[in-house]
Scaffold this active site. Structure first.
Site, PDB file in Angstrom:
ATOM      1  N   SER A   1      -9.731   1.354   2.984  1.00 58.77           N
ATOM      2  CA  SER A   1      -8.919   2.220   2.153  1.00 58.77           C
ATOM      3  C   SER A   1      -7.836   1.486   1.363  1.00 58.77           C
ATOM      4  O   SER A   1      -7.288   2.048   0.427  1.00 58.77           O
ATOM      5  CB  SER A   1      -8.250   3.288   3.021  1.00 58.77           C
ATOM      6  OG  SER A   1      -7.344   2.688   3.938  1.00 58.77           O
TER       7      SER A   1
ATOM      8  N   LYS B   1       0.854  -1.187   0.000  1.00 62.82           N
ATOM      9  CA  LYS B   1       0.000   0.000   0.000  1.00 62.82           C
ATOM     10  C   LYS B   1       0.892   1.239   0.000  1.00 62.82           C
ATOM     11  O   LYS B   1       1.965   1.232   0.621  1.00 62.82           O
ATOM     12  CB  LYS B   1      -0.883  -0.041   1.257  1.00 62.82           C
ATOM     13  CG  LYS B   1      -1.945   1.047   1.352  1.00 62.82           C
ATOM     14  CD  LYS B   1      -2.825   0.815   2.582  1.00 62.82           C
ATOM     15  CE  LYS B   1      -3.928   1.838   2.738  1.00 62.82           C
ATOM     16  NZ  LYS B   1      -4.792   1.583   3.907  1.00 62.82           N
TER      17      LYS B   1
ATOM     18  N   SER C   1      -9.724  -1.054   7.111  1.00 60.24           N
ATOM     19  CA  SER C   1      -9.185  -0.857   5.757  1.00 60.24           C
ATOM     20  C   SER C   1      -8.477  -2.042   5.125  1.00 60.24           C
ATOM     21  O   SER C   1      -8.185  -2.004   3.930  1.00 60.24           O
ATOM     22  CB  SER C   1      -8.255   0.348   5.730  1.00 60.24           C
ATOM     23  OG  SER C   1      -9.031   1.508   5.693  1.00 60.24           O
TER      24      SER C   1
HETATM   25  N1  GLN Z   1     -13.098   3.482   6.647  1.00 58.01           N
HETATM   26  C1  GLN Z   1     -12.391   3.811   7.845  1.00 58.01           C
HETATM   27  C2  GLN Z   1     -12.033   5.278   7.819  1.00 58.01           C
HETATM   28  O1  GLN Z   1     -12.298   5.893   6.844  1.00 58.01           O
HETATM   29  C3  GLN Z   1     -11.215   2.934   7.995  1.00 58.01           C
HETATM   30  C4  GLN Z   1      -9.928   3.515   7.545  1.00 58.01           C
HETATM   31  C5  GLN Z   1      -8.770   2.612   7.770  1.00 58.01           C
HETATM   32  O2  GLN Z   1      -8.893   1.533   8.336  1.00 58.01           O
HETATM   33  N2  GLN Z   1      -7.619   3.103   7.376  1.00 58.01           N
HETATM   34  O3  GLN Z   1     -11.511   5.810   8.740  1.00 58.01           O
END
Ligand code: GLN
Length: 484
Positions: free
Chosen positions: A150, A75, A174
């Site tokens: 994400s 990532k 994410s």
């Molecule tokens: N969807 C969650 C957020 O927007 C999770 C993000 C993540 O785990 N990096 O914060």
């Protein structure tokens, strides 16, 4: 493409060379990633050079390390020395880290070959990868849908066969969310099992790097590639690491499963509910004891998560000011204007929203009303999970209440987007591990994920459940298959 075991065996038995394997993956990416758009940066020449070195090792009969010769994707918030690491943000568009993240170092030390960096929501804020400042990544199962986020690039890449192992980060879901949407296995490890050093922070008390694989075994290789103590991360834990491959052979007979009723209630898609209930019956058939119980955390947990994560993000993102880090605005007449303009131009809408929310929640007038309350609830979540794990070996739930949605469907409605995380965020608040495993498909052919949640450092038990289910379901997880 290949499983990790197939590549390892093929290399050992000299069925193919490392150069051939790495080139095959790179070619596939160059040909097919035009449709998916999982990669931001490809690392071609260096990857091939490293592959040549592995082939020399093989030729001289040296023993191969855990990930030797395996193409790995990261990532784009995991720092890679000399290789652009953008966090999918304009503000870091040209950032070339002078150092490797500890996870990157571990992957390299174990022989993994980094082939590229993967798209994500900007600074890991989001559940669909649509918050990337560069482009959207598509779901390989249906190109009109999101891959989840994400870490959408990392999940889509594994699903599409662009790499056998990739890594993402999970602050509130994410890794698990895109794993579920793309029909792959994704693990959010216990907080402290994988070093965060060099993972560009979203919310430091919640962030963990986690692996993706097409199968549970591939995901185990992924975890073994990065786990373990690191003195550069003060929250890293020095624990005894089990042999997961031995553990998964034990099955799940006699283990206790808690089914939290709040995770099956209002707002959940009917097809998802049915699929998870069917799978729970399979666990029962395999000898696990199932018990329903109450875990009243879903709604308040979501609010607490967004307050705490935004508070931490507002502080962590203070460093991008056009001076210490980040692109610098061109026209400014004062120091203050330089900072304001650089941040205004460099950050996307969602990032700005979270900085505002976090700063507000931490401000002296509202701290008690929001941040403090959220932290009190966080303690409660920890306690409720502690109590649950006194009784059960795992807790199961759907990974998400909804199926992969269409690109553009939720992007203008942040609240709806946040609701995607209802079942994942509490796991990070409690610091416990959870895995998302493919559970089957909807009638339309969209992947559904099942989440197993465990006590701290019980990854071995999560893998046992995930593996047992995988072996029973024997799903075909190739989105490219003819006729699909
Ligand atoms: N969807 C969650 C957020 O927007 C999770 C993000 C993540 O785990 N990096 O914060």
């Amino acid at each position: 493409m290949y499983s990790v075991k197939e590549i390892k065996k093929g290399l050992e038995e000299k069925k193919f060379s490392t150069v051939e394997i790495v080139k095959e993956y790179l070619e596939k990416i160059k040909k097919e990633d035009k449709k998916i758009k999982a990669f931001i940066t490809l690392r071609e020449d260096e990857a091939i050079k490293e592959a040549i070195e592995v082939d020399k090792k093989i030729a001289s009969g040296q023993e191969l390390r855990l990930l030797e010769g395996l193409p790995v994707g990261l990532k784009d918030n995991i720092a890679t020395k000399g290789l652009k690491t953008t966090c999918s943000s304009k503000i870091l568009e040209d950032f070339i880290p002078p150092y490797d993240a500890s996870a990157t170092i571990k992957v390299r030390e174990k022989g993994g070959i980094v082939i590229g960096k993967l798209n994500m929501d900007e600074f890991a804020m989001g559940s669909s990868t649509e918050n990337s400042a560069f482009f959207d990544t598509k779901n390989p199962w249906d190109l009109s849908r999101v891959p989840g986020g994400s870490s959408g690039g990392s999940a889509a890449a594994v699903s599409a066969g662009f790499a056998p192992i990739t890594y993402g980060s999970d602050t509130g879901g994410s890794v698990r969310i895109p794993a579920s949407f793309c029909g792959v296995v994704g693990l959010k490890p216990t907080y402290g099992l994988v070093s965060r050093y060099g993972l560009i922070a979203l919310a430091s008390s919640l962030d963990q790097i986690g692996p993706f694989g097409k199968s549970v075994e591939d995901c185990i290789y992924g975890l073994e590639g990065v786990q373990g103590f690191d003195k550069k991360d003060s929250t890293s834990k020095d624990v005894k690491l089990p042999d997961y491959f031995e553990e998964i052979k034990k099955g799940i007979k006699g283990l206790k499963v808690g089914v939290p009723e709040e995770f099956f209630g209002q707002g959940i898609d009917k097809e998802i509910k049915k699929k998870i209930e069917d799978n729970i019956k399979i666990l029962e058939k395999l000898g696990a004891h199932i018990e329903r119980f109450s875990l009243p955390i879903t709604d308040t947990g979501l609010s607490a998560y967004y307050i705490i994560s935004s508070a931490e993000a507002s502080s962590n993102l203070g460093r991008y000011d056009g001076v210490r880090y980040g692109i610098r605005a061109e026209d400014y007449s004062s120091f203050e204007e330089l900072i304001v303009k650089s941040r205004t131009e460099g950050f996307g809408e969602e990032v700005k929203r979270r900085i505002m929310l976090g700063t507000y929640a931490l401000s002296s007038g509202y701290y008690d009303a929001y941040y403090k309350k959220a932290m009190i609830f966080r303690k409660k979540v920890e306690k409720l999970f502690d109590d649950a794990f006194d009784k059960y070996d795992v807790v199961v739930s759907p990974t998400l209440p909804i199926l992969p949605f269409k690109l553009g469907e939720k992007i203008n409605n942040p609240m709806e987007m946040y609701l995607s995380d209802t079942f994942t965020v509490n796991i990070n608040l409690a610091g416990v591990p959870a895995i998302s495993v493919p559970a089957g498909f909807s009638k339309e052919g969209l992947p559904i994920g099942m989440q197993f949640i465990g006590d701290k450092f019980s990854e071995d038990i999560l893998f046992r459940f995930a593996y047992a289910l995988e072996q029973e379901l024997k799903l075909d997880l190739d989105p490219w298959k003819e006729g699909r």
